[in-house]
Write a protein that holds these residues in place. Structure first.
Motif, PDB file in Angstrom:
ATOM      1  N   CYS A   4       0.818  -1.218   0.000  1.00 41.60           N
ATOM      2  CA  CYS A   4       0.000   0.000   0.000  1.00 41.60           C
ATOM      3  C   CYS A   4       0.846   1.259   0.000  1.00 41.60           C
ATOM      4  CB  CYS A   4      -0.911   0.010   1.233  1.00 41.60           C
ATOM      5  SG  CYS A   4      -2.158  -1.291   1.273  1.00 41.60           S
ATOM      6  N   TYR A   5       2.134   1.106   0.277  1.00 42.67           N
ATOM      7  CA  TYR A   5       3.022   2.250   0.413  1.00 42.67           C
ATOM      8  C   TYR A   5       4.295   2.029  -0.382  1.00 42.67           C
ATOM      9  CZ  TYR A   5       0.093   3.099   4.510  1.00 42.67           C
ATOM     10  OH  TYR A   5      -0.969   3.295   5.347  1.00 42.67           O
ATOM     11  N   ARG A   6       4.836   3.118  -0.890  1.00 39.35           N
ATOM     12  CA  ARG A   6       6.159   3.055  -1.487  1.00 39.35           C
ATOM     13  C   ARG A   6       7.213   2.930  -0.390  1.00 39.35           C
ATOM     14  NH1 ARG A   6       7.080   8.314  -4.326  1.00 39.35           N
ATOM     15  NH2 ARG A   6       5.522   9.126  -2.891  1.00 39.35           N
ATOM     16  N   THR A   7       8.345   2.372  -0.741  1.00 34.40           N
ATOM     17  CA  THR A   7       9.493   2.353   0.165  1.00 34.40           C
ATOM     18  C   THR A   7      10.273   3.647  -0.042  1.00 34.40           C
ATOM     19  OG1 THR A   7       9.640  -0.055   0.191  1.00 34.40           O
ATOM     20  CG2 THR A   7      11.627   1.169   0.757  1.00 34.40           C
ATOM     21  N   LEU A   8      10.412   4.409   1.035  1.00 29.28           N
ATOM     22  CA  LEU A   8      11.069   5.714   0.960  1.00 29.28           C
ATOM     23  C   LEU A   8      12.104   5.845   2.068  1.00 29.28           C
ATOM     24  CD1 LEU A   8       7.971   8.090   0.555  1.00 29.28           C
ATOM     25  CD2 LEU A   8       9.600   7.476  -1.225  1.00 29.28           C
ATOM     26  N   LYS A   9      13.111   6.653   1.821  1.00 29.11           N
ATOM     27  CA  LYS A   9      13.969   7.050   2.916  1.00 29.11           C
ATOM     28  C   LYS A   9      13.158   7.940   3.862  1.00 29.11           C
ATOM     29  CE  LYS A   9      18.450   6.713   0.624  1.00 29.11           C
ATOM     30  NZ  LYS A   9      19.711   7.411   0.255  1.00 29.11           N
ATOM     31  N   PHE A  10      13.479   7.862   5.142  1.00 21.94           N
ATOM     32  CA  PHE A  10      12.667   8.574   6.122  1.00 21.94           C
ATOM     33  C   PHE A  10      12.637  10.077   5.851  1.00 21.94           C
ATOM     34  CE2 PHE A  10      12.183  10.312  10.588  1.00 21.94           C
ATOM     35  CZ  PHE A  10      10.815  10.085  10.639  1.00 21.94           C
ATOM     36  N   HIS A  11      13.758  10.655   5.416  1.00 23.19           N
ATOM     37  CA  HIS A  11      13.746  12.097   5.152  1.00 23.19           C
ATOM     38  C   HIS A  11      12.849  12.427   3.970  1.00 23.19           C
ATOM     39  CE1 HIS A  11      16.361  12.335   1.553  1.00 23.19           C
ATOM     40  NE2 HIS A  11      17.005  11.308   2.069  1.00 23.19           N
ATOM     41  N   GLU A  12      12.718  11.495   3.014  1.00 25.04           N
ATOM     42  CA  GLU A  12      11.790  11.706   1.900  1.00 25.04           C
ATOM     43  C   GLU A  12      10.351  11.623   2.385  1.00 25.04           C
ATOM     44  OE1 GLU A  12      14.295   9.872  -1.839  1.00 25.04           O
ATOM     45  OE2 GLU A  12      13.282   8.468  -0.497  1.00 25.04           O
ATOM     46  N   PHE A  13      10.103  10.675   3.277  1.00 28.10           N
ATOM     47  CA  PHE A  13       8.766  10.559   3.858  1.00 28.10           C
ATOM     48  C   PHE A  13       8.384  11.848   4.588  1.00 28.10           C
ATOM     49  CE2 PHE A  13       5.879   9.800   7.317  1.00 28.10           C
ATOM     50  CZ  PHE A  13       4.880   9.043   6.734  1.00 28.10           C
ATOM     51  N   LYS A  14       9.322  12.395   5.367  1.00 29.05           N
ATOM     52  CA  LYS A  14       9.012  13.613   6.114  1.00 29.05           C
ATOM     53  C   LYS A  14       8.702  14.773   5.183  1.00 29.05           C
ATOM     54  CE  LYS A  14      12.633  13.837   8.820  1.00 29.05           C
ATOM     55  NZ  LYS A  14      13.498  14.342   9.910  1.00 29.05           N
ATOM     56  N   ARG A  15       9.392  14.831   4.056  1.00 27.16           N
ATOM     57  CA  ARG A  15       9.108  15.895   3.099  1.00 27.16           C
ATOM     58  C   ARG A  15       7.690  15.742   2.551  1.00 27.16           C
ATOM     59  NH1 ARG A  15      13.342  15.385   0.262  1.00 27.16           N
ATOM     60  NH2 ARG A  15      12.506  14.115  -1.436  1.00 27.16           N
ATOM     61  N   THR A  16       7.303  14.510   2.243  1.00 29.52           N
ATOM     62  CA  THR A  16       5.934  14.256   1.782  1.00 29.52           C
ATOM     63  C   THR A  16       4.943  14.628   2.866  1.00 29.52           C
ATOM     64  OG1 THR A  16       6.729  12.433   0.417  1.00 29.52           O
ATOM     65  CG2 THR A  16       4.375  12.484   0.884  1.00 29.52           C
ATOM     66  N   TYR A  17       5.257  14.231   4.080  1.00 33.47           N
ATOM     67  CA  TYR A  17       4.387  14.516   5.221  1.00 33.47           C
ATOM     68  C   TYR A  17       4.196  16.014   5.395  1.00 33.47           C
ATOM     69  CZ  TYR A  17       3.041  14.452  10.237  1.00 33.47           C
ATOM     70  OH  TYR A  17       2.414  14.635  11.441  1.00 33.47           O
ATOM     71  N   ASN A  18       5.253  16.769   5.258  1.00 36.54           N
ATOM     72  CA  ASN A  18       5.184  18.200   5.521  1.00 36.54           C
ATOM     73  C   ASN A  18       4.394  18.963   4.473  1.00 36.54           C
ATOM     74  OD1 ASN A  18       6.600  18.113   7.911  1.00 36.54           O
ATOM     75  ND2 ASN A  18       8.590  18.449   6.946  1.00 36.54           N
ATOM     76  N   VAL A  19       4.288  18.444   3.257  1.00 33.53           N
ATOM     77  CA  VAL A  19       3.550  19.185   2.246  1.00 33.53           C
ATOM     78  C   VAL A  19       2.063  18.884   2.285  1.00 33.53           C
ATOM     79  CG1 VAL A  19       5.519  19.343   0.694  1.00 33.53           C
ATOM     80  CG2 VAL A  19       3.909  17.461   0.407  1.00 33.53           C
ATOM     81  N   VAL A  20       1.652  17.894   3.071  1.00 27.89           N
ATOM     82  CA  VAL A  20       0.222  17.662   3.257  1.00 27.89           C
ATOM     83  C   VAL A  20      -0.289  18.721   4.225  1.00 27.89           C
ATOM     84  CG1 VAL A  20      -1.509  16.059   4.130  1.00 27.89           C
ATOM     85  CG2 VAL A  20       0.420  15.205   2.822  1.00 27.89           C
ATOM     86  N   LYS A  21      -1.338  19.398   3.853  1.00 30.64           N
ATOM     87  CA  LYS A  21      -1.856  20.475   4.693  1.00 30.64           C
ATOM     88  C   LYS A  21      -2.531  19.887   5.914  1.00 30.64           C
ATOM     89  CE  LYS A  21      -4.820  24.563   4.630  1.00 30.64           C
ATOM     90  NZ  LYS A  21      -3.842  25.461   5.181  1.00 30.64           N
ATOM     91  N   LEU A  22      -1.880  20.013   7.049  1.00 27.47           N
ATOM     92  CA  LEU A  22      -2.434  19.468   8.277  1.00 27.47           C
ATOM     93  C   LEU A  22      -3.601  20.318   8.731  1.00 27.47           C
ATOM     94  CD1 LEU A  22       0.821  18.560  10.187  1.00 27.47           C
ATOM     95  CD2 LEU A  22      -0.556  17.146   8.696  1.00 27.47           C
ATOM     96  N   GLY A  23      -4.555  19.647   9.376  1.00 24.88           N
ATOM     97  CA  GLY A  23      -5.690  20.363   9.923  1.00 24.88           C
ATOM     98  C   GLY A  23      -6.749  20.682   8.894  1.00 24.88           C
ATOM     99  N   SER A  24      -6.605  20.173   7.655  1.00 27.72           N
ATOM    100  CA  SER A  24      -7.537  20.574   6.616  1.00 27.72           C
ATOM    101  C   SER A  24      -8.884  19.879   6.715  1.00 27.72           C
ATOM    102  CB  SER A  24      -6.919  20.300   5.241  1.00 27.72           C
ATOM    103  OG  SER A  24      -6.595  18.926   5.106  1.00 27.72           O
TER     104      SER A  24
END
Length: 342
Positions: free
Chosen positions: A307-327
């Motif tokens: 269900c998920y791609r394999t990513l380096k953790f720093h890449e995951f965090k970058r993806t995480y940060n661009v998702v608008k939290l609280g939306s």
């Protein structure tokens, strides 16, 4: 120190930057959920089963008889509250708006994709278990803060590692699957302080989010505020007053990724209180920045693709940060979709 909420005079109204549109702060239902309580003095088999049941359903649970003394918990709570009572000039050297600074005091978190601010002050520590003097940059006031916080960090990370080993046994993974890089990143310790808020109905202490780390352990304090998404609705989390010295465990997004969705990282938020300040302490265990994180082979088959791609953790965090939290209440689903296998 005007930027620290707790250092300003009591407010009778909220500044506009803290006010959210009504659809971004949907009220919790009248229902409430009690977190499962797992007694770690029970047999390993019982504890494993209880953890898996909670991890597949709610993603949160409480642990008791966890081996961390009452004194260590009380001292951690006390020095955290004492820090926020220090005079402003004694806290000023640790204030920073640089999100890349590992140890800092900050306020009103602003996420990259918007200008929303949240009703929280936070003292954040980073603890590198591979370093020499791990606490040299930590505040040295109150007098015992460094000693107490380091003791709590070491003990609580040890508990988190025990919990991960138990999960491995219950999931059929090699018992040390989470040793090494998957848990080798800096341990983060947050002392969160939510001052009394003039209008809790239109703001948030923390936005809806799923923790991006592997596992978190929370010393919650007596004032409630945690809410979770359960069966599609926001519900309040209530603590059982008959369960003293319990720690709250939250399964992070990386555990959901590794188990290919078997375990769940649940969307949660923190609400404010008009009458009382709330202080909590949260410890986060994370992978190293270059650690590759993806579904374990154990959970993959032709019928059950990743269900998920394999990513380096720093890449995951970058993806995480661009998702608008609280939306929206669907933040967890949106985040998961950005990580889905393509």
């Amino acid at each position: 120190m005007e930027k620290l909420l707790h250092s300003t005079t009591s407010r009778t109204s909220l500044p506009d930057c803290f006010v959210f549109p009504a659809d971004q702060v949907p009220p919790a239902t009248s229902a409430a959920v009690s977190l499962p309580v797992i007694d770690m003095s029970c047999s390993r088999d019982e504890v494993r089963r209880a953890m898996l049941d909670a991890g597949k359903d709610l993603g949160f649970f409480q642990v008791v008889n966890h081996g961390i003394s009452e004194q260590a918990l009380l001292e951690m709570a006390a020095v955290g509250e004492e820090f926020f009572r220090l005079p402003a000039e004694e806290k000023l050297p640790f204030y920073s708006e640089d999100a890349n600074k590992a140890t800092r005091l900050f306020s009103g978190t602003t996420y990259e994709t918007g200008g929303e601010k949240y009703w929280r002050d936070c003292l954040r520590f980073a603890y590198d278990f591979g370093a020499g003097d791990r606490i040299k940059d930590w505040p040295d006031k109150p007098r015992r803060l460094r000693e107490v916080a380091e003791n709590f960090t070491v003990l609580t990370r040890g508990l988190a590692m025990d919990l991960l080993r138990l999960l491995c046994e219950g999931l059929g993974l090699q018992h040390d699957y989470f040793e090494g890089d998957l848990t080798g990143g800096d341990v983060t310790l947050d002392i969160n302080h939510y001052p009394p808020c003039p209008n809790p109905s239109v703001t948030l202490g923390l936005p809806p989010h799923c923790d991006r780390d592997l596992i978190a352990v929370l010393l919650p304090g007596p004032v409630p505020g945690l809410e979770v998404v359960y069966k599609g609705e926001w519900v309040k989390v209530v603590a059982d007053p008959t369960v003293p010295h319990a720690l709250v465990v939250n399964l992070g997004q990386q555990l959901e990724v590794v188990t290919n969705g078997v375990l769940r990282s649940i969307e949660h938020r923190v609400m404010t209180n008009s009458a009382m300040a709330r202080t909590s302490v949260a410890l986060f265990v994370a992978p190293t920045e270059d650690c590759l994180v993806g579904p374990a082979e154990k959970f993959l088959s032709q019928e059950n693709p990743p269900c998920y791609r394999t990513l380096k953790f720093h890449e995951f965090k970058r993806t995480y940060n661009v998702v608008k939290l609280g939306s929206s209440i669907n933040q967890r689903t949106n985040l998961r979709n950005t990580q889905k296998e393509i």
